[in-house]
Structure formats: C-alpha cells, structure tokens
Design an enzyme around this catalytic site. Sequence first.
Site, short mmCIF file in Angstrom:
data_model
loop_
_atom_site.label_atom_id
_atom_site.label_comp_id
_atom_site.label_asym_id
_atom_site.label_seq_id
_atom_site.Cartn_x
_atom_site.Cartn_y
_atom_site.Cartn_z
N GLU A 13 8.96 -14.80 7.48
CA GLU A 13 7.83 -15.29 6.68
C GLU A 13 8.26 -16.52 5.89
OE1 GLU A 13 5.11 -12.52 4.63
OE2 GLU A 13 5.58 -13.65 2.80
N THR A 38 2.47 -17.97 4.40
CA THR A 38 1.64 -17.40 3.33
C THR A 38 0.59 -18.40 2.88
OG1 THR A 38 3.06 -18.19 1.56
CG2 THR A 38 3.59 -16.02 2.47
N HIS A 85 -1.54 -16.79 7.10
CA HIS A 85 -2.13 -15.80 6.19
C HIS A 85 -3.46 -16.35 5.69
CE1 HIS A 85 1.96 -13.75 5.07
NE2 HIS A 85 1.98 -14.23 6.31
N GLY A 95 -6.18 -10.28 -0.74
CA GLY A 95 -5.62 -11.07 -1.84
C GLY A 95 -5.67 -10.24 -3.11
N ASP A 96 -4.79 -10.57 -4.05
CA ASP A 96 -4.76 -9.83 -5.32
C ASP A 96 -5.95 -10.21 -6.19
OD1 ASP A 96 -2.48 -8.26 -5.03
OD2 ASP A 96 -1.17 -9.95 -5.52
N TYR A 117 1.28 -0.73 3.20
CA TYR A 117 2.08 -0.45 2.02
C TYR A 117 2.78 0.91 2.13
CZ TYR A 117 -0.75 -4.34 0.62
OH TYR A 117 -1.34 -5.59 0.59
N HIS A 156 -0.73 1.10 -1.76
CA HIS A 156 -1.13 -0.11 -2.50
C HIS A 156 -1.34 0.26 -3.98
CE1 HIS A 156 -4.03 -3.27 -3.85
NE2 HIS A 156 -3.17 -4.03 -3.18
P1 FAD Z 1 -7.06 -4.30 1.35
O1 FAD Z 1 -6.63 -3.82 2.67
O2 FAD Z 1 -8.47 -4.72 1.19
O3 FAD Z 1 -6.68 -3.16 0.30
C1 FAD Z 1 -6.80 -3.40 -1.10
C2 FAD Z 1 -7.05 -2.08 -1.82
O4 FAD Z 1 -8.36 -1.62 -1.49
C3 FAD Z 1 -6.11 -0.97 -1.39
O5 FAD Z 1 -5.82 -0.19 -2.53
C4 FAD Z 1 -6.92 -0.15 -0.39
O6 FAD Z 1 -6.53 1.23 -0.33
C5 FAD Z 1 -8.33 -0.30 -0.96
N1 FAD Z 1 -9.38 -0.22 0.06
C6 FAD Z 1 -9.42 -0.85 1.27
N2 FAD Z 1 -10.57 -0.57 1.92
C7 FAD Z 1 -11.27 0.26 1.11
C8 FAD Z 1 -12.55 0.90 1.21
N3 FAD Z 1 -13.34 0.73 2.26
N4 FAD Z 1 -12.96 1.68 0.17
C9 FAD Z 1 -12.19 1.84 -0.94
N5 FAD Z 1 -10.98 1.27 -1.10
C10 FAD Z 1 -10.54 0.48 -0.09
N6 FAD Z 1 -1.31 -12.32 -0.96
C11 FAD Z 1 -1.63 -13.64 -1.01
O7 FAD Z 1 -2.33 -14.08 -1.93
N7 FAD Z 1 -1.16 -14.52 -0.04
C12 FAD Z 1 -0.39 -14.10 1.00
O8 FAD Z 1 0.00 -14.91 1.84
C13 FAD Z 1 -0.05 -12.72 1.07
N8 FAD Z 1 0.69 -12.24 2.10
C14 FAD Z 1 0.96 -10.89 2.19
C15 FAD Z 1 1.71 -10.42 3.27
C16 FAD Z 1 2.02 -9.06 3.36
C17 FAD Z 1 2.80 -8.57 4.55
C18 FAD Z 1 1.59 -8.16 2.36
C19 FAD Z 1 1.95 -6.70 2.44
C20 FAD Z 1 0.85 -8.62 1.27
C21 FAD Z 1 0.51 -9.99 1.17
N9 FAD Z 1 -0.23 -10.50 0.11
C22 FAD Z 1 -0.55 -11.84 0.04
C23 FAD Z 1 -0.65 -9.62 -1.00
C24 FAD Z 1 -2.05 -8.96 -0.76
O9 FAD Z 1 -3.04 -9.95 -0.78
C25 FAD Z 1 -2.27 -7.95 -1.89
O10 FAD Z 1 -1.38 -6.87 -1.76
C26 FAD Z 1 -3.68 -7.47 -2.11
O11 FAD Z 1 -3.75 -6.80 -3.38
C27 FAD Z 1 -4.21 -6.49 -1.07
O12 FAD Z 1 -4.46 -7.11 0.10
P2 FAD Z 1 -4.85 -6.24 1.41
O13 FAD Z 1 -5.19 -7.21 2.45
O14 FAD Z 1 -3.82 -5.23 1.69
O15 FAD Z 1 -6.18 -5.52 0.85
#
Ligand code: FAD
Length: 291
Positions: A20, A51, A83, A114-115, A149, A153
């Site tokens: 990455e 990223t 990403h 995204g966060d 995660y 998460h």
């Molecule tokens: P989601 O999959 O949407 O999950 C987020 C939360 O919502 C989780 O708690 C999940 O359990 C919950 N959830 C999902 N679906 C539902 C539903 N239908 N109903 C209720 N709850 C639900 N961030 C950046 O800004 N830039 C990057 O380049 C970046 N790269 C990353 C690369 C990796 C490998 C990882 C692991 C993380 C990366 N992140 C990055 C961080 C990521 O954006 C954050 O961890 C973010 O908070 C969650 O993203 P996600 O896509 O996992 O979200």
Amino acid sequence: MKISTLYNKPNQSRTIFAIEAFPPKKDAPVERIYAALGEIAALKPDYISVTCGAGGSDAGGNAPTIAVSSLIKNTYGIETMAHLTCVSSSKAQVLTTLEALREHNIENVLALRGDINPDIVRKKDFQYASNLTAFINEFSDIETAGACYPEGHSEAQSINADLHNLKRKIDAGCKTLITQVFFDNALFYSFLDKARLIGIDVPIAAGIIAVTSKSQIERMVSMCGASLPAKFVKMIAKYESRPEALRDAGIAYATEQIVDLISSGVDGIHFYAMNSPYVARKIHENIKALL
Ligand code: FAD
C-alpha cells in the site's frame, strides 16, 4: 487486470503480495514520493494500492490517488488498486471519478466509506461502503475490493455484527478483502474462521505493517485501535529510544507475522509500507522465497 484474477489463477498456490502506498500530501515534494514509489515498484509486488483522503471524490480529492495509481500502472507496469471513500461524495462525483479511473486504465477500486470526521461534510448518497460497492458494480466494470477488521470496526456493536455487515459488502459484489492492521495473528485466524462460517468466501489479504517508530504506533493505535500483544509492547519499550534498533525490531516482528501467515496458507499479504522503500525492500528480501 482485475485483482481477483491474480488469486484465481489455475493452480494458484502462492501468496499474493501487495504493497500500500499513499499519494503526496498537500505541499509535500512530489519528486521524493515518486522516487520512493519507483523503488517500491521495482520490487514487483503483485499490485500496489493507493490510499485517498477521507474527502473522497469531493472537490477533486481523488486526483492525487488517480495520478499515483496511473503512474504505477501505466509507467511502472504494476497492477494497481485506487482507494475511494464515499462518506462525502455524491453519486455524480463517484461517476466522474470512475470515468477518470477508466481513462487511466485503472481496473480496481478499494470501495470504502471513510471515517466520520467533524471536518468533513457528509453527503447522503452513500451510507456504507456496501452502498458504494453496489453502485460501482452497477455503473462500471471496475472491480471492487473492501476493507475488513479482524478486531471489529470501532463503530460496530460486536465482531459478529461487523461480520454480518461485511457480508453485505460481498453480496454487493466485492471480490476481495483487505484487513486492517493487526499485530496478533491469532486474532486474524479467529476472524477468518468466523468469516468463512457465514459464507464470506472471497480472498482475504492480511494487512501487516512494520512499526518503525514509537510515534507511528501511537498514531496508529489511536486511529485504528489495533490491540498490542505483550511481546510487541515489550519490544517498543526496550528500543523506543534507539530508532535504528526499533526499526530493525519492527521489521523482524512483521517478518515473523508474515512467515506464520504464509505458512498457514493466507490468501494474500497487504503490506503497509508507508512509502518507505527501505522497509519495503527489507520485508521483501526476508519473505520473497516464501512467496
Ligand atoms: P463500512 O463497511 O461502511 O463500515 C463502517 C461501519 O458501519 C462498520 O462499523 C460496519 O459494521 C457498519 N455497517 C456497515 N454496513 C452496515 C449496515 N448495513 N447497517 C449497520 N451498520 C453497518 N480511509 C481513508 O480515508 N482513505 C483510505 O485510503 C483508506 N484505506 C483503508 C484501507 C484499508 C485496508 C482499511 C481497513 C481501511 C482504510 N481506510 C481508509 C479507513 C476506513 O475508511 C475506515 O475504517 C472507515 O471508518 C470504515 O470504512 P469501511 O469501508 O470499512 O466502512
């Protein structure tokens, strides 16, 4: 090439090794990062993911990610995965980004929510990464990967609830997964067992980082909440005031994790190289015969 085809080659028995990278931050010297990426690309990983800022497609926030992904694919000839976050993106913005990716011959996206961040204005078009995944699969032929995660998460009520939400990503068309960083392989194996049990059957790459400074680990733990095993904490405490010793110990620790993962038949290693050619090279040297 679609990343899933790397995993699904006939008679595939080797572990996929990806690195990455991140694009230059605002005002950072582009030349230095491009030189570092050239050295990382020379290691010939199976692919390099790039990223993006949490702002995603908003206000052209994806331009640096697309530029670096394009450099990797079209200049260095290494497969790439861009990403893409959706927390602050409209559907129209995502479509524009997908079009730009296609123009640069980029075939893979890590679809992320995204966060949630008070500095970033949320848009309502996508609530979760699974919504973005479904959207990309409906409107483009770009392949989607997703984040997962091993320790759950931070917002999820439990690991099981998080796993069931993860399954929604797979049902939306996500073809491969990459884990958050972890320092205890037992947590990964337990997550893997649970994921397979509920029908998450896509390749899962294990996210590994070599910790090289105390501030790096403090930042990371506050951001992703990875738990630190006792032997890891002992290592940091012993070498924290000796940067070279800590760097070497961090590389050795990550190497040991990777050797164990490959021996256990992991689908892939996703190495968070933090744009350090030195660390990427050392890790690659240590494990290349295993791959
Ligand atoms: P989601 O999959 O949407 O999950 C987020 C939360 O919502 C989780 O708690 C999940 O359990 C919950 N959830 C999902 N679906 C539902 C539903 N239908 N109903 C209720 N709850 C639900 N961030 C950046 O800004 N830039 C990057 O380049 C970046 N790269 C990353 C690369 C990796 C490998 C990882 C692991 C993380 C990366 N992140 C990055 C961080 C990521 O954006 C954050 O961890 C973010 O908070 C969650 O993203 P996600 O896509 O996992 O979200």
